[in-house]
Write a protein that holds these residues in place. Sequence first.
Motif, PDB file in Angstrom:
ATOM      1  N   PRO A 142      49.731  33.557   7.555  1.00  0.00           N
ATOM      2  CA  PRO A 142      50.854  33.610   6.597  1.00  0.00           C
ATOM      3  C   PRO A 142      52.024  32.721   6.995  1.00  0.00           C
ATOM      4  CG  PRO A 142      50.008  35.814   7.030  1.00  0.00           C
ATOM      5  CD  PRO A 142      49.328  34.911   8.007  1.00  0.00           C
ATOM      6  N   GLU A 143      52.311  32.600   8.305  1.00  0.00           N
ATOM      7  CA  GLU A 143      53.410  31.745   8.733  1.00  0.00           C
ATOM      8  C   GLU A 143      53.155  30.284   8.361  1.00  0.00           C
ATOM      9  OE1 GLU A 143      53.505  35.447  11.049  1.00  0.00           O
ATOM     10  OE2 GLU A 143      51.935  33.990  10.630  1.00  0.00           O
ATOM     11  N   SER A 144      51.899  29.856   8.540  1.00  0.00           N
ATOM     12  CA  SER A 144      51.545  28.483   8.166  1.00  0.00           C
ATOM     13  C   SER A 144      51.646  28.288   6.658  1.00  0.00           C
ATOM     14  CB  SER A 144      50.118  28.164   8.633  1.00  0.00           C
ATOM     15  OG  SER A 144      50.027  28.212  10.033  1.00  0.00           O
ATOM     16  N   ILE A 182      52.016  35.799  -0.518  1.00  0.00           N
ATOM     17  CA  ILE A 182      52.237  36.702   0.605  1.00  0.00           C
ATOM     18  C   ILE A 182      52.876  37.988   0.091  1.00  0.00           C
ATOM     19  CG2 ILE A 182      53.408  36.988   2.824  1.00  0.00           C
ATOM     20  CD1 ILE A 182      53.424  33.915   3.018  1.00  0.00           C
ATOM     21  N   PRO A 183      52.309  39.157   0.380  1.00  0.00           N
ATOM     22  CA  PRO A 183      52.896  40.431  -0.075  1.00  0.00           C
ATOM     23  C   PRO A 183      54.345  40.559   0.399  1.00  0.00           C
ATOM     24  CG  PRO A 183      50.693  40.780   0.813  1.00  0.00           C
ATOM     25  CD  PRO A 183      51.061  39.359   1.125  1.00  0.00           C
ATOM     26  N   GLU A 184      55.193  41.146  -0.455  1.00  0.00           N
ATOM     27  CA  GLU A 184      56.621  41.210  -0.152  1.00  0.00           C
ATOM     28  C   GLU A 184      56.893  41.954   1.147  1.00  0.00           C
ATOM     29  OE1 GLU A 184      60.635  40.234  -1.112  1.00  0.00           O
ATOM     30  OE2 GLU A 184      58.671  39.520  -1.775  1.00  0.00           O
ATOM     31  N   GLN A 185      56.169  43.044   1.392  1.00  0.00           N
ATOM     32  CA  GLN A 185      56.409  43.815   2.620  1.00  0.00           C
ATOM     33  C   GLN A 185      56.096  42.977   3.860  1.00  0.00           C
ATOM     34  OE1 GLN A 185      54.319  47.546   2.754  1.00  0.00           O
ATOM     35  NE2 GLN A 185      55.228  48.179   4.677  1.00  0.00           N
ATOM     36  N   ASP A 222      68.546  33.602 -11.337  1.00  0.00           N
ATOM     37  CA  ASP A 222      68.586  35.054 -11.141  1.00  0.00           C
ATOM     38  C   ASP A 222      67.615  35.483 -10.042  1.00  0.00           C
ATOM     39  OD1 ASP A 222      70.519  35.524 -13.061  1.00  0.00           O
ATOM     40  OD2 ASP A 222      69.078  35.890 -14.673  1.00  0.00           O
ATOM     41  N   LYS A 223      66.398  34.930 -10.066  1.00  0.00           N
ATOM     42  CA  LYS A 223      65.405  35.276  -9.044  1.00  0.00           C
ATOM     43  C   LYS A 223      65.882  34.851  -7.658  1.00  0.00           C
ATOM     44  CE  LYS A 223      60.996  34.948  -9.898  1.00  0.00           C
ATOM     45  NZ  LYS A 223      59.650  34.464 -10.273  1.00  0.00           N
ATOM     46  N   ALA A 224      66.486  33.667  -7.590  1.00  0.00           N
ATOM     47  CA  ALA A 224      66.981  33.170  -6.303  1.00  0.00           C
ATOM     48  C   ALA A 224      68.087  34.086  -5.773  1.00  0.00           C
ATOM     49  CB  ALA A 224      67.502  31.743  -6.456  1.00  0.00           C
ATOM     50  N   TYR A 225      69.012  34.474  -6.645  1.00  0.00           N
ATOM     51  CA  TYR A 225      70.141  35.307  -6.219  1.00  0.00           C
ATOM     52  C   TYR A 225      69.651  36.681  -5.753  1.00  0.00           C
ATOM     53  CZ  TYR A 225      74.610  37.732  -6.225  1.00  0.00           C
ATOM     54  OH  TYR A 225      75.704  38.448  -5.852  1.00  0.00           O
ATOM     55  N   LYS A 226      68.775  37.310  -6.534  1.00  0.00           N
ATOM     56  CA  LYS A 226      68.269  38.642  -6.166  1.00  0.00           C
ATOM     57  C   LYS A 226      67.509  38.585  -4.846  1.00  0.00           C
ATOM     58  CE  LYS A 226      67.940  40.274 -10.967  1.00  0.00           C
ATOM     59  NZ  LYS A 226      67.013  40.643 -12.064  1.00  0.00           N
ATOM     60  N   GLN A 227      66.711  37.539  -4.666  1.00  0.00           N
ATOM     61  CA  GLN A 227      65.937  37.412  -3.432  1.00  0.00           C
ATOM     62  C   GLN A 227      66.869  37.206  -2.241  1.00  0.00           C
ATOM     63  OE1 GLN A 227      62.464  37.629  -3.464  1.00  0.00           O
ATOM     64  NE2 GLN A 227      62.555  37.705  -1.247  1.00  0.00           N
ATOM     65  N   ALA A 228      67.888  36.361  -2.410  1.00  0.00           N
ATOM     66  CA  ALA A 228      68.818  36.080  -1.321  1.00  0.00           C
ATOM     67  C   ALA A 228      69.597  37.327  -0.924  1.00  0.00           C
ATOM     68  CB  ALA A 228      69.790  34.968  -1.737  1.00  0.00           C
ATOM     69  N   VAL A 229      70.049  38.082  -1.908  1.00  0.00           N
ATOM     70  CA  VAL A 229      70.794  39.315  -1.628  1.00  0.00           C
ATOM     71  C   VAL A 229      69.905  40.331  -0.926  1.00  0.00           C
ATOM     72  CG1 VAL A 229      71.957  41.288  -2.683  1.00  0.00           C
ATOM     73  CG2 VAL A 229      72.450  38.976  -3.481  1.00  0.00           C
ATOM     74  N   SER A 230      68.645  40.431  -1.370  1.00  0.00           N
ATOM     75  CA  SER A 230      67.729  41.393  -0.750  1.00  0.00           C
ATOM     76  C   SER A 230      67.446  41.055   0.705  1.00  0.00           C
ATOM     77  CB  SER A 230      66.412  41.439  -1.532  1.00  0.00           C
ATOM     78  OG  SER A 230      65.656  40.254  -1.335  1.00  0.00           O
ATOM     79  N   GLU A 231      67.623  39.781   1.074  1.00  0.00           N
ATOM     80  CA  GLU A 231      67.379  39.342   2.449  1.00  0.00           C
ATOM     81  C   GLU A 231      68.675  39.213   3.245  1.00  0.00           C
ATOM     82  OE1 GLU A 231      64.838  35.901   2.688  1.00  0.00           O
ATOM     83  OE2 GLU A 231      63.829  36.437   0.830  1.00  0.00           O
TER      84      GLU A 231
END
Length: 500
Positions: A142-144, A182-185, A222-231
Amino acid sequence: MITRFLFILIFFPVFYFPTTIKPNNRIDLLIQLSDEESYKDYLKSFIYAKRACILAEESGTSKQKAEAYYYMARNLIFVGRYNESYSLIKKGMNEEAVKKDKFFLALYKELTSIYYSRLYMLPQEMKENKEALQLVNPHTNPESKLFVSRIYMWIADYYTETHKYDSAQIYIDRSIKLAEEIPEQQYLSFRRMFRRKAYVYFYQAQIYIKQKNTKSALQFIDKAYKQAVSEDHVYLHSILEAYGDYYFLSEEYQNAINYYKKAIQNKKAFLKMSADINLKLSYCYKAMNDPSNEKKYLTISSEQRRYNERISRINVIQIAENILKVENEKKQANRNKNILAVLLVSIVLLLIIACVLYKQRKENRKRNEIIENKNHQLQKTTDSLMEKEKTINILQQKVSELIHMVKANSPHFWSHFQIIFPDFTGKMLKLNPNLRTSELTFSAYLYLGLATKEISQYTFKSVKTIENNRYNLRKKINVPSEKDLSIWINEYIKNTETEA
């Protein structure tokens, strides 16, 4: 600060460390702490990496030194210390751990490509990305897969910058596909430096914004913002600015102003200037028929840009010196090998001559001294000619790149032009301090010798518009009508001294 250099750092990865951090290993612990401060507090992150570097150079492994150099270089790039970061990149790439591990080497090549992108050396940037791509199989782990996703993202950005949006779309589609496989978890279990999904979405939004496809752009912003905030990303100015761009294109100027101001505040928290965003604010107020605020933010943008240009000039000189130093070291190494071979042959010949012509040794010695002196003079002459040829070739290449950017109507032409001709803006502003950026850019076209029809063709403007621009510029800088404007500007730039 050079603001255009700062945004890209948020997006690039740092090392993949497949082994578990050992509690009793202080070096690895410091690297982990540096990672945890990534994208939160760059000073702390650098300090932890510096401490790790000191320990690693005393008693650590090659791998630990390479990791420490990488983290330090990454943080130095963020704060605009490009000279130091370049030295650390070279030190890291000389470590055995990097030379022997393809994945480490690919990460350093990716970092080098980002370094080149900050200099707008696009061919070198693409070369490093392609070489990095050849070193990593996305199906290894997954890292690769995430690494290859990032490389596709950089290539998509390259094609976006060169206005090849079809090619950009192909690579950003590949990037998103790999990232979402890659699964989100599992994705969230990776180290912070590997989680770049938010900015994969951001680059897709950027492509749509460039194409003025606002509906599709908003979806990915919107997807970028939500993902960034979640991280827990803190440095969000690029996404906030993208919201501003969306609303500006949608002619919702007050919403655009709100987001542009949020982006400025976000950058200010990291002590970054916002010349480009302030310029966008001036455009918003102009569209809203608010000349007072338009002038206010245009003035702020101009002041910040002038400051950025001064800092940029210093950084570019240092970076150019680094690049030339590396090239000179390579040439010197090859020259030393050739000199050694020549010396060995000369010694053998001298021994033979000494044995056969012993009685004439004094004459031969004098003759050899003459030959050696002539060889030295010839070498000096050859070196001088090579240096002059090299200088001419570099200048021709840079001017060719500028002409290519004009033909492509690149938005980065003006910034790249100022890097190559750093004194041009100051000299033109001596003629009229109120010259706008568009007028300075037009002056640059004339300085490069472009004719009216060529400028019209490349900028998609009518010949009449270009002629009006010439007339207005001539009037602003008081050039007599009987003088050829292009020739006059060239002679003026050549003969005017730069103020200290």
